[in-house]
Design a protein around this motif. Structure first.
Motif, PDB file in Angstrom:
ATOM      1  N   HIS A  75       7.364 -47.557 -54.904  1.00 49.74           N
ATOM      2  CA  HIS A  75       8.673 -47.402 -54.287  1.00 49.74           C
ATOM      3  C   HIS A  75       8.933 -45.932 -54.004  1.00 49.74           C
ATOM      4  CE1 HIS A  75       9.721 -51.555 -54.836  1.00 49.74           C
ATOM      5  NE2 HIS A  75       9.486 -51.489 -56.127  1.00 49.74           N
ATOM      6  N   THR A  76       9.712 -45.665 -52.952  1.00 47.23           N
ATOM      7  CA  THR A  76      10.028 -44.289 -52.579  1.00 47.23           C
ATOM      8  C   THR A  76      11.530 -44.124 -52.396  1.00 47.23           C
ATOM      9  OG1 THR A  76       7.903 -44.021 -51.429  1.00 47.23           O
ATOM     10  CG2 THR A  76       9.654 -42.456 -50.888  1.00 47.23           C
ATOM     11  N   ILE A  77      12.056 -43.050 -52.971  1.00 41.51           N
ATOM     12  CA  ILE A  77      13.433 -42.623 -52.716  1.00 41.51           C
ATOM     13  C   ILE A  77      13.361 -41.254 -52.061  1.00 41.51           C
ATOM     14  CG2 ILE A  77      15.626 -41.901 -53.746  1.00 41.51           C
ATOM     15  CD1 ILE A  77      15.132 -43.895 -55.998  1.00 41.51           C
ATOM     16  N   ILE A  78      13.936 -41.133 -50.877  1.00 36.70           N
ATOM     17  CA  ILE A  78      14.011 -39.847 -50.194  1.00 36.70           C
ATOM     18  C   ILE A  78      15.256 -39.108 -50.688  1.00 36.70           C
ATOM     19  CG2 ILE A  78      14.273 -38.678 -47.976  1.00 36.70           C
ATOM     20  CD1 ILE A  78      11.568 -39.991 -48.245  1.00 36.70           C
ATOM     21  N   ILE A  79      15.076 -37.834 -51.047  1.00 34.22           N
ATOM     22  CA  ILE A  79      16.207 -36.976 -51.433  1.00 34.22           C
ATOM     23  C   ILE A  79      16.169 -35.784 -50.499  1.00 34.22           C
ATOM     24  CG2 ILE A  79      17.314 -35.697 -53.298  1.00 34.22           C
ATOM     25  CD1 ILE A  79      15.735 -37.391 -55.289  1.00 34.22           C
ATOM     26  N   SER A  80      17.069 -35.757 -49.510  1.00 36.07           N
ATOM     27  CA  SER A  80      16.937 -34.776 -48.438  1.00 36.07           C
ATOM     28  C   SER A  80      18.290 -34.425 -47.835  1.00 36.07           C
ATOM     29  CB  SER A  80      16.012 -35.325 -47.344  1.00 36.07           C
ATOM     30  OG  SER A  80      16.009 -34.493 -46.206  1.00 36.07           O
ATOM     31  N   ALA A  81      18.375 -33.201 -47.315  1.00 33.42           N
ATOM     32  CA  ALA A  81      19.582 -32.762 -46.607  1.00 33.42           C
ATOM     33  C   ALA A  81      19.600 -33.270 -45.169  1.00 33.42           C
ATOM     34  CB  ALA A  81      19.662 -31.232 -46.628  1.00 33.42           C
ATOM     35  N   TYR A  82      18.485 -33.798 -44.693  1.00 32.48           N
ATOM     36  CA  TYR A  82      18.386 -34.257 -43.316  1.00 32.48           C
ATOM     37  C   TYR A  82      18.836 -35.715 -43.214  1.00 32.48           C
ATOM     38  CZ  TYR A  82      15.817 -29.947 -42.623  1.00 32.48           C
ATOM     39  OH  TYR A  82      15.452 -28.626 -42.563  1.00 32.48           O
ATOM     40  N   ASP A  84      20.198 -37.237 -40.928  1.00 32.65           N
ATOM     41  CA  ASP A  84      19.925 -37.865 -39.636  1.00 32.65           C
ATOM     42  C   ASP A  84      18.562 -38.554 -39.601  1.00 32.65           C
ATOM     43  OD1 ASP A  84      18.885 -35.221 -39.866  1.00 32.65           O
ATOM     44  OD2 ASP A  84      18.421 -35.235 -37.725  1.00 32.65           O
ATOM     45  N   LYS A  85      17.748 -38.309 -40.628  1.00 32.40           N
ATOM     46  CA  LYS A  85      16.431 -38.939 -40.689  1.00 32.40           C
ATOM     47  C   LYS A  85      16.416 -40.205 -41.542  1.00 32.40           C
ATOM     48  CE  LYS A  85      13.731 -34.766 -39.800  1.00 32.40           C
ATOM     49  NZ  LYS A  85      12.589 -33.937 -40.238  1.00 32.40           N
ATOM     50  N   ALA A  86      17.603 -40.656 -41.942  1.00 35.88           N
ATOM     51  CA  ALA A  86      17.677 -41.826 -42.818  1.00 35.88           C
ATOM     52  C   ALA A  86      17.082 -43.064 -42.146  1.00 35.88           C
ATOM     53  CB  ALA A  86      19.124 -42.083 -43.224  1.00 35.88           C
ATOM     54  N   ILE A  87      17.382 -43.258 -40.861  1.00 30.86           N
ATOM     55  CA  ILE A  87      16.859 -44.444 -40.165  1.00 30.86           C
ATOM     56  C   ILE A  87      15.338 -44.399 -40.123  1.00 30.86           C
ATOM     57  CG2 ILE A  87      16.757 -45.646 -37.959  1.00 30.86           C
ATOM     58  CD1 ILE A  87      19.639 -44.832 -37.459  1.00 30.86           C
ATOM     59  N   THR A  88      14.803 -43.228 -39.833  1.00 34.85           N
ATOM     60  CA  THR A  88      13.342 -43.076 -39.835  1.00 34.85           C
ATOM     61  C   THR A  88      12.768 -43.356 -41.216  1.00 34.85           C
ATOM     62  OG1 THR A  88      13.531 -41.380 -38.112  1.00 34.85           O
ATOM     63  CG2 THR A  88      11.445 -41.497 -39.322  1.00 34.85           C
ATOM     64  N   ALA A  89      13.486 -42.896 -42.249  1.00 36.02           N
ATOM     65  CA  ALA A  89      13.025 -43.108 -43.626  1.00 36.02           C
ATOM     66  C   ALA A  89      12.922 -44.589 -43.947  1.00 36.02           C
ATOM     67  CB  ALA A  89      13.968 -42.412 -44.600  1.00 36.02           C
ATOM     68  N   PHE A  90      13.951 -45.341 -43.598  1.00 38.47           N
ATOM     69  CA  PHE A  90      13.931 -46.776 -43.891  1.00 38.47           C
ATOM     70  C   PHE A  90      12.858 -47.491 -43.062  1.00 38.47           C
ATOM     71  CE2 PHE A  90      18.293 -45.880 -45.466  1.00 38.47           C
ATOM     72  CZ  PHE A  90      18.105 -46.334 -46.760  1.00 38.47           C
ATOM     73  N   ALA A  91      12.563 -46.942 -41.887  1.00 40.73           N
ATOM     74  CA  ALA A  91      11.478 -47.513 -41.082  1.00 40.73           C
ATOM     75  C   ALA A  91      10.134 -47.324 -41.769  1.00 40.73           C
ATOM     76  CB  ALA A  91      11.464 -46.867 -39.698  1.00 40.73           C
ATOM     77  N   HIS A  92      10.054 -46.306 -42.628  1.00 43.63           N
ATOM     78  CA  HIS A  92       8.830 -46.079 -43.407  1.00 43.63           C
ATOM     79  C   HIS A  92       8.789 -46.961 -44.660  1.00 43.63           C
ATOM     80  CE1 HIS A  92       8.119 -42.524 -40.914  1.00 43.63           C
ATOM     81  NE2 HIS A  92       6.935 -42.397 -41.488  1.00 43.63           N
ATOM     82  N   GLY A  93       9.838 -47.749 -44.865  1.00 40.74           N
ATOM     83  CA  GLY A  93       9.841 -48.682 -45.987  1.00 40.74           C
ATOM     84  C   GLY A  93      10.368 -48.108 -47.286  1.00 40.74           C
ATOM     85  N   VAL A  94      11.129 -46.995 -47.230  1.00 43.98           N
ATOM     86  CA  VAL A  94      11.646 -46.418 -48.475  1.00 43.98           C
ATOM     87  C   VAL A  94      12.736 -47.317 -49.050  1.00 43.98           C
ATOM     88  CG1 VAL A  94      11.125 -44.113 -47.612  1.00 43.98           C
ATOM     89  CG2 VAL A  94      13.467 -44.981 -47.441  1.00 43.98           C
ATOM     90  N   LEU A  95      12.949 -47.178 -50.342  1.00 41.81           N
ATOM     91  CA  LEU A  95      13.932 -48.022 -51.023  1.00 41.81           C
ATOM     92  C   LEU A  95      15.351 -47.495 -50.852  1.00 41.81           C
ATOM     93  CD1 LEU A  95      14.169 -50.540 -52.860  1.00 41.81           C
ATOM     94  CD2 LEU A  95      14.057 -48.997 -54.826  1.00 41.81           C
ATOM     95  N   ASP A  96      15.493 -46.165 -50.808  1.00 37.87           N
ATOM     96  CA  ASP A  96      16.826 -45.582 -50.675  1.00 37.87           C
ATOM     97  C   ASP A  96      16.704 -44.172 -50.105  1.00 37.87           C
ATOM     98  OD1 ASP A  96      19.573 -45.265 -50.798  1.00 37.87           O
ATOM     99  OD2 ASP A  96      19.750 -45.811 -52.901  1.00 37.87           O
ATOM    100  N   PHE A  97      17.815 -43.679 -49.539  1.00 34.65           N
ATOM    101  CA  PHE A  97      17.892 -42.325 -48.997  1.00 34.65           C
ATOM    102  C   PHE A  97      19.105 -41.658 -49.624  1.00 34.65           C
ATOM    103  CE2 PHE A  97      18.881 -38.859 -46.273  1.00 34.65           C
ATOM    104  CZ  PHE A  97      17.730 -38.518 -45.566  1.00 34.65           C
ATOM    105  N   VAL A  98      18.874 -40.623 -50.432  1.00 32.42           N
ATOM    106  CA  VAL A  98      19.951 -39.911 -51.129  1.00 32.42           C
ATOM    107  C   VAL A  98      20.148 -38.565 -50.444  1.00 32.42           C
ATOM    108  CG1 VAL A  98      20.706 -38.911 -53.316  1.00 32.42           C
ATOM    109  CG2 VAL A  98      19.391 -41.052 -53.299  1.00 32.42           C
TER     110      VAL A  98
END
Length: 231
Positions: A75-82, A84-98
Motif C-alpha cells: 500500500h502507498t500513502i502519498i504525503i506531498s504539498a502538490y 493538484d497531483k492527487a488525481i494522478t496519485a489515485f490513478a497510480h493506485g495509492v491508498l490515500d493522499f495526505v
C-alpha cells in the motif's frame, strides 16, 4: 509490519517517523530514505506493507519510484504539498493522499485506512494456542474479553475473569484475528461485540466501557474510527 518512508526533508521525515511509530506501535520495521535511489533499493530488498512517499525528492518526481516497482505488492500513502497531483496519485493506485502541511489527525486517518485494509475479514482463526505448564491449551476467540499488549507477549483477558499469557505480540495477533477485533489503543485489542459505549473524559481522554462494566483506554488516534464502528 514493515514501512518505508521516502522523504528528503529531514525534519518532516522525523515527524512522519514519530507519528508512524505512535500509531502502529514499537514493534515496527521502519526504514527512512531521502532519495528515489535509496527508496528503490529499500523496496527491492524487502517489499514493505506500506510506503509513505513524497512526490518532490531533490527535484525528482516520486511517481518515478512507483513506476519502477510493483506498487500492487504494497500500500502507498502519498504525503506531498502538490495537492493538484492527487488525481494522478489515485490513478497510480495509492491508498490515500495526505497534503502538506498535514495535521497528526489527518495522517492518523490515513493510517486507519491502512489498518482496515490489512485486516483479514475472511480469517478462519477460531482458537489461540497458549502454552501452559508444559501443555498447550486452546482458547476460543469468542471467549476473549480483550487482549492487552505486554511487550513481546500479550495478556488474554477472558470473559470468565481469567488471564492467560500468549507468546505472540499484539501487532502479530492483530494481523491474525478477524476484523471483528478492533485495535482501540496501542496496547489494547478488543472484540467489537464486547464494546458497550465510549466515555469521554476531561482533557481529551477516552475510555471504552465493556459489557461487563470494565473500562479500557482508547488512544486518541483510534477514537474517531472506533466511534464510527459503534454508531
Amino acid at each position: 509490519m514493515r514501512i518505508v518512508i521516502v522523504e528528503d526533508e529531514a525534519r518532516i521525515a522525523r515527524r512522519i517517523e514519530r507519528l508512524t511509530r505512535a500509531f502502529f506501535g514499537s514493534e515496527l520495521d521502519l526504514t527512512t530514505c531521502d532519495s528515489i535511489t535509496q527508496g528503490l533499493h529499500a523496496l527491492e530488498t524487502a517489499p514493505p506493507d506500506l510506503l509513505l512517499l513524497d512526490l518532490n525528492l531533490n527535484g525528482r518526481d516520486g511517481f518515478g519510484l512507483l513506476e519502477s516497482v510493483s506498487a500492487g505488492a504494497f500500500h502507498t500513502i502519498i504525503i506531498s504539498a502538490y495537492a493538484d497531483k492527487a488525481i494522478t496519485a489515485f490513478a497510480h493506485g495509492v491508498l490515500d493522499f495526505v497534503p502538506k502541511p498535514f495535521a497528526e489527525e489527518r495522517l492518523n486517518q490515513a493510517f486507519a485506512r491502512v489498518s482496515a485494509t490489512l485486516r483479514k475479514p475472511e480469517s478462519g482463526l477460531k482458537f489461540l494456542a497458549v502454552k501452559k505448564q508444559g501443555n498447550i491449551i486452546l482458547i476460543d476467540i469468542n471467549d476473549l474479553r480483550y487482549i492487552k499488549g505486554a511487550g513481546i507477549y500479550t495478556e488474554l483477558h477472558l470473559q470468565n475473569g481469567q488471564r492467560e499469557l500468549h507468546d505472540k505480540s499484539l501487532e502479530k495477533l492483530e494481523q491474525l484475528l478477524p476484523s471483528s477485533f478492533e485495535r482501540i489503543h496501542k496496547s489494547y485489542l478488543v472484540p467489537i461485540a464486547q464494546a458497550q459505549k465510549i466515555l469521554v473524559q476531561e482533557g481529551g481522554k477516552y475510555q471504552l466501557q465493556l459489557k461487563n462494566g470494565e473500562l479500557v483506554p482508547i488512544g486518541r488516534a483510534r477514537y474517531k474510527e472506533l466511534r464510527g464502528r459503534l454508531l
